[in-house]
Write a protein that holds these residues in place. Structure first.
Motif, short mmCIF file in Angstrom:
data_model
loop_
_atom_site.label_atom_id
_atom_site.label_comp_id
_atom_site.label_asym_id
_atom_site.label_seq_id
_atom_site.Cartn_x
_atom_site.Cartn_y
_atom_site.Cartn_z
N MET A 1 -0.49 -9.35 -5.93
CA MET A 1 0.21 -8.64 -4.85
C MET A 1 0.18 -9.41 -3.53
O MET A 1 0.93 -9.07 -2.61
N ARG B 1 -3.36 0.59 1.38
CA ARG B 1 -3.08 -0.14 0.15
C ARG B 1 -4.13 0.25 -0.88
O ARG B 1 -5.34 0.12 -0.63
N ALA C 1 -5.27 -8.22 -9.51
CA ALA C 1 -4.18 -7.46 -8.92
C ALA C 1 -3.95 -7.87 -7.47
O ALA C 1 -2.80 -8.03 -7.02
N ALA C 2 -5.03 -8.05 -6.71
CA ALA C 2 -4.90 -8.46 -5.31
C ALA C 2 -4.22 -9.83 -5.23
O ALA C 2 -3.38 -10.07 -4.34
N LYS D 1 1.42 0.66 -2.07
CA LYS D 1 1.50 0.51 -0.62
C LYS D 1 2.00 1.84 -0.08
O LYS D 1 3.16 2.21 -0.28
N TRP E 1 -2.46 -9.42 -1.57
CA TRP E 1 -3.21 -8.56 -0.66
C TRP E 1 -4.63 -9.10 -0.49
O TRP E 1 -5.25 -9.58 -1.45
N LEU F 1 -5.52 0.04 -4.91
CA LEU F 1 -5.54 -0.56 -6.24
C LEU F 1 -6.26 0.42 -7.15
O LEU F 1 -7.42 0.75 -6.91
N ALA G 1 -7.98 -3.42 0.77
CA ALA G 1 -7.44 -2.43 -0.15
C ALA G 1 -8.54 -1.45 -0.57
O ALA G 1 -9.72 -1.80 -0.62
N ALA H 1 -0.81 -0.64 -8.26
CA ALA H 1 -0.94 -1.02 -6.85
C ALA H 1 0.02 -0.16 -6.04
O ALA H 1 1.19 -0.02 -6.41
#
Length: 403
Positions: A114, A143, A110-111, A206, A116, A145, A121, A204
């Motif tokens: 994204m 941030r 996921a990071a 923000k 990120w 997750l 996170a 995710a």
């Protein structure tokens, strides 16, 4: 004993994503455990016995441990040591008997999607856990997750964000990460309209605070009006001093005896995700306040014991710290709490009345410790001017149990 158990992280890409070591372990295994989805990723000509996890799942550990000494593989999602089966099995199987082969976790994937930095996170889960646990992580610019519970989780997260004043937050639901069916859904919390996504998803977030959003620090001393209460509340300034004396450290357990609306136990747990607390409260109305406040302030794991000390303390796990906010004059409470406290632990008690203060003075003479008197005054209107209005002074006792 050599390793007989191999825990293999497997992604949505199945066998194609496994390296030579994982493939060799699967080939040598006599039995392979996993969820139906994981076992379905194995090729049709796979010869080892496939055992899906039992229902209820509690029997799974006994089934694995009964095969000790037999070549066994366990298939798990992503990194098995991160919110995974490997971490659970490591409590039962010595490290030298278990070989763990991780794949990229959903958080890592996921990071990457994204863009990120993973270390920046907050890595969270609502899989089988209360959604309200997210509340303590909501800060402008944060941030998150979040491992989802099901396909409705993104919509539930969006609703919670809107209710907490973070409706402008940007949400992304990432479905089937790392596999051929990978897909994403983007939107804002306030306008999120997708009620269901794929059951296998990660959210995710923000965090973007609305103009009227209220920021609540994780430091001790939240505003008094952050709590629902009936007046039985350790006030903000005294609460901050009390928590400083209690000195929460990661993994420690607090008894909050005579918890009132739960403020001390809640702020103890907000200090670090690994802090644990038990609130002991006899009044049924205040028990409801404790439950409501623990959810609203993001610590749904606060344990509530309904009852009065000292009887309600019987059988509780030994604490690292104890706060006595109510019932200090009850016969036996101080003695029982001190006896239950772990070596190296702290006992903090607050007193407002002369009788309770005298008892703490006598207790200090018995075991040592420190006494501090706190006097707090606030500027309040007096006609066209302001004047200082003093609250009742509070005597704070802290005793340290030798190791």
């Amino acid at each position: 004993m050599a390793a007989w158990l191999t825990v293999i992280g497997i992604g949505e890409d199945g066998m194609d994503g496994l390296g030579a070591t994982a493939r060799a372990a699967l080939k040598a295994a006599r039995i392979v455990f996993g969820g139906e989805r994981h076992l379905g990723l194995l090729p049709p000509d796979f010869t080892a016995e496939r055992r899906p996890w039992p229902v209820p799942f509690a029997a799974a550990y006994d089934q694995v441990m009964a095969l000790k000494g037999t070549p066994v593989c366990v298939l798990a999602s992503g990194d098995p040591m991160f919110y995974g089966m490997g971490a659970s099995l490591s409590r039962l199987v010595p490290a030298e008997e278990m070989h763990v082969i991780p794949a990229p976790s959903s958080f890592s994937l996921a990071a990457a999607r994204m863009g990120w930095a993973l270390q920046d996170a907050a890595l969270l889960t609502i899989h089988g856990r209360p959604l309200e646990g997210l509340n303590s992580h909501l800060h402008d610019g944060a941030r998150l997750l979040i491992l989802s519970h099901d396909g409705g989780s993104p919509a539930a997260v969006a609703k919670l964000l809107g209710a907490r004043g973070f409706g402008r937050s940007e949400l992304t639901a990432l479905e089937h990460l790392g596999g051929p069916k990978e897909h994403r859904v983007d939107g804002l919390a306030s306008t999120w309209s997708t009620s269901e996504v794929a059951a296998l998803n990660l959210v995710a977030v923000k965090c973007i605070a609305d103009a009227d959003a209220r920021a609540l620090s994780t430091l001790a001393g939240l505003p008094d009006d952050a709590y629902q209460n009936d007046g039985q509340l350790t006030k903000r300034d005294v609460r901050a001093v009390t928590l400083a004396r209690l000195a929460p450290c990661p993994g420690e357990l607090l008894w909050d005896v005579g918890a009132g609306c739960g403020s001390i136990g809640i702020e103890w747990m907000r200090a670090h995700p690994a802090c644990r607390a038990i609130a002991i409260e006899a009044d049924t109305g205040r028990q409801q306040l404790i439950r409501a406040n623990s959810l609203a302030l993001g610590v749904p794991g606060l344990e509530l014991v309904a009852g009065a000390a000292p009887a309600a303390l019987d059988g509780l796990p030994a604490p690292d710290a104890i706060f006595i906010g109510g019932g200090v004059t009850e016969p036996g409470v101080l003695d029982l709490c001190w006896a239950a406290l772990k070596p190296g632990g702290r006992l903090v008690a607050n007193a407002v009345t002369v009788q309770s203060e005298m008892l703490l003075v006598a207790w200090q003479g018995k075991i040592g410790g420190e006494l501090t008197r706190i006097s707090v005054s606030q500027a309040k209107p007096l006609g066209d001017f302001d004047a200082w209005r003093a609250a009742l002074p509070v005597t704070v006792f802290v005793g340290y149990k030798s190791k």
